[in-house]
Design an enzyme around this catalytic site. Structure first.
Site, PDB file in Angstrom:
ATOM      1  N   ILE A  42     -44.031 -32.631 -45.859  1.00 52.04           N
ATOM      2  CA  ILE A  42     -43.501 -32.599 -47.224  1.00 52.04           C
ATOM      3  C   ILE A  42     -44.517 -33.258 -48.161  1.00 52.04           C
ATOM      4  O   ILE A  42     -45.144 -34.267 -47.808  1.00 52.04           O
ATOM      5  CB  ILE A  42     -42.147 -33.338 -47.290  1.00 52.04           C
ATOM      6  CG1 ILE A  42     -41.154 -32.762 -46.264  1.00 52.04           C
ATOM      7  CG2 ILE A  42     -41.576 -33.305 -48.704  1.00 52.04           C
ATOM      8  CD1 ILE A  42     -40.787 -31.317 -46.471  1.00 52.04           C
ATOM      9  N   HIS A  43     -44.671 -32.692 -49.352  1.00 59.99           N
ATOM     10  CA  HIS A  43     -45.671 -33.210 -50.290  1.00 59.99           C
ATOM     11  C   HIS A  43     -45.206 -33.056 -51.726  1.00 59.99           C
ATOM     12  O   HIS A  43     -44.267 -32.319 -52.020  1.00 59.99           O
ATOM     13  CB  HIS A  43     -47.003 -32.474 -50.090  1.00 59.99           C
ATOM     14  CG  HIS A  43     -46.921 -31.006 -50.379  1.00 59.99           C
ATOM     15  ND1 HIS A  43     -47.263 -30.465 -51.596  1.00 59.99           N
ATOM     16  CD2 HIS A  43     -46.526 -29.961 -49.602  1.00 59.99           C
ATOM     17  CE1 HIS A  43     -47.088 -29.154 -51.557  1.00 59.99           C
ATOM     18  NE2 HIS A  43     -46.637 -28.818 -50.357  1.00 59.99           N
ATOM     19  N   ASN A  44     -45.891 -33.776 -52.615  1.00 61.30           N
ATOM     20  CA  ASN A  44     -45.707 -33.586 -54.053  1.00 61.30           C
ATOM     21  C   ASN A  44     -46.459 -32.321 -54.430  1.00 61.30           C
ATOM     22  O   ASN A  44     -47.653 -32.224 -54.152  1.00 61.30           O
ATOM     23  CB  ASN A  44     -46.278 -34.768 -54.838  1.00 61.30           C
ATOM     24  CG  ASN A  44     -45.408 -35.988 -54.752  1.00 61.30           C
ATOM     25  OD1 ASN A  44     -44.200 -35.892 -54.821  1.00 61.30           O
ATOM     26  ND2 ASN A  44     -46.028 -37.144 -54.590  1.00 61.30           N
TER      27      ASN A  44
END
Length: 121
Positions: A42-44
């Site tokens: 998961i990432h920005n």
């Protein structure tokens, strides 16, 4: 080289590292459906400044992986959902529309705060 996408992983799903043993790494932006988060890095999200192309370089924590194939919706998925499935098999044709194939063995030791940068000459 020009950076066309750059992000930092903020969470690693419970089973995300296991996908690396299958030569696969799946990303999704924060806010991904809960049933998918366990399998994803998961990432920005970031802005993709140009569609992905064969010959671009994906870097995980500074280790370069040349892109050999790009699925027909991979760029769209990355832009809209932060979602992409990297396959570490060097294939010349994308197996699935959302897949991006690269040369190299899957990265080891990715953690929260690890980076993904996609560059172009």
């Amino acid at each position: 080289m020009t950076i066309i996408y750059q992000t930092t992983f903020t969470k690693i799903g419970n089973f995300a590292q296991e996908s690396l043993t299958d030569d696969m790494l799946i990303t999704f932006k924060q806010g991904a459906p809960a049933d998918l988060q366990d399998y994803c890095f998961i990432h920005n999200p970031s802005e993709l400044s140009s569609p992905l192309e064969v010959g671009d370089i994906a870097e995980f924590d500074g280790v370069a992986y040349p892109i050999t194939a790009v699925g027909s919706v991979a760029s769209e998925n990355l832009s809209a959902l932060g979602h992409i499935t990297f396959r570490f098999d060097g294939a010349n044709d994308a197996e699935f529309p959302g897949s991006v194939h690269v040369i190299g063995t899957p990265p080891q030791g990715l953690t929260e705060n690890s980076t993904l940068i996609i560059k172009r000459d």
